[in-house]
Scaffold this motif. Structure first.
Motif, PDB file in Angstrom:
ATOM      1  N   THR A 158       0.829  -1.203   0.000  1.00 30.91           N
ATOM      2  CA  THR A 158       0.000   0.000   0.000  1.00 30.91           C
ATOM      3  C   THR A 158       0.864   1.254   0.000  1.00 30.91           C
ATOM      4  O   THR A 158       0.336   2.362  -0.032  1.00 30.91           O
ATOM      5  N   GLN A 159       2.158   1.081   0.011  1.00 28.46           N
ATOM      6  CA  GLN A 159       3.073   2.216  -0.051  1.00 28.46           C
ATOM      7  C   GLN A 159       3.560   2.396  -1.493  1.00 28.46           C
ATOM      8  O   GLN A 159       2.840   2.895  -2.323  1.00 28.46           O
ATOM      9  N   LYS A 163       1.321   3.630  -4.775  1.00 28.02           N
ATOM     10  CA  LYS A 163       1.565   5.008  -5.223  1.00 28.02           C
ATOM     11  C   LYS A 163       2.015   5.040  -6.693  1.00 28.02           C
ATOM     12  O   LYS A 163       1.631   5.928  -7.440  1.00 28.02           O
ATOM     13  N   ASN A 174      -2.557  12.916  -3.102  1.00 30.19           N
ATOM     14  CA  ASN A 174      -1.932  12.052  -2.093  1.00 30.19           C
ATOM     15  C   ASN A 174      -2.992  11.070  -1.595  1.00 30.19           C
ATOM     16  O   ASN A 174      -3.726  11.334  -0.661  1.00 30.19           O
ATOM     17  N   THR A 176      -4.116   7.351  -0.132  1.00 35.39           N
ATOM     18  CA  THR A 176      -3.688   6.180   0.635  1.00 35.39           C
ATOM     19  C   THR A 176      -4.710   5.074   0.424  1.00 35.39           C
ATOM     20  O   THR A 176      -5.763   5.303  -0.179  1.00 35.39           O
TER      21      THR A 176
END
Length: 179
Positions: A158-159, A163, A174, A176
């Motif tokens: 998920t990082q 991204k 941005n 998440t």
């Protein structure tokens, strides 16, 4: 005095894994936990004074969270992802509002018949979340399947992988997993 020095430290503390300082809201959360611990110590007679009476709170700041528009969600759905299971899990989360912790733990057996018709997810928190036919189709639902729905999904994806996928869809917000 020691407690106030800890409070000041929290307001200037650096992040452990990234550059910059922790957010004021993170500092507020850590400070609140610390003050709760002091309250327990006082209540259990381990300290003689309720130190909290002499400590100021760390006020939180309002945060404006970015989120995907419907058009951006469609754009994301059309964009390839290096981790296909991440894409399916993310889109399923958008369609069901399940958190990453629920997505990681979701088993096929958690998808049950809904009394009003259709299917729903029955998770540990006792929440019952209806699931659309589109969401069921996305995950390839079959009542015969057993085990984890998103087998192999890693929270760490998920990082950077997420991204990268979002950027490759042309989305610059941005975003998440939760947004």
């Amino acid at each position: 005095d020691l407690c106030n020095k800890f409070r000041e430290y929290l307001l200037t503390a650096k992040k452990l894994r990234r550059k910059g300082r922790i957010t004021r809201n993170s500092a507020s959360g850590y400070w609140s936990t610390f003050r709760g611990f002091l309250k327990i110590l006082y209540r259990n007679g381990m300290i003689k004074t309720n130190v909290n009476d002499f400590l100021d709170k760390i006020e939180t700041e309002d945060v404006v969270k970015e989120y995907l528009s419907v058009d951006e969600l469609y754009k994301l759905a059309e964009t390839p992802c290096k981790k296909p299971i991440l894409k399916i899990a993310s889109l399923f989360s958008c369609m069901t509002s399940l958190r990453i912790s629920d997505i990681l733990a979701l088993c096929w057996e958690d998808i049950v018949d809904y009394s009003a018709g259709g299917k729903c997810v029955h998770i540990i928190t006792q929440d019952i979340i209806p699931i659309s036919e589109e969401a069921l189709g996305l995950i390839g639902y079959n009542s015969e399947k057993k085990g984890l729905v998103f087998k192999g999904l890693m929270r760490s994806w998920t990082q950077i992988p997420m991204k990268e996928w979002i950027r490759s869809a042309g989305i610059t917000k941005n975003i998440t997993f939760h947004s």
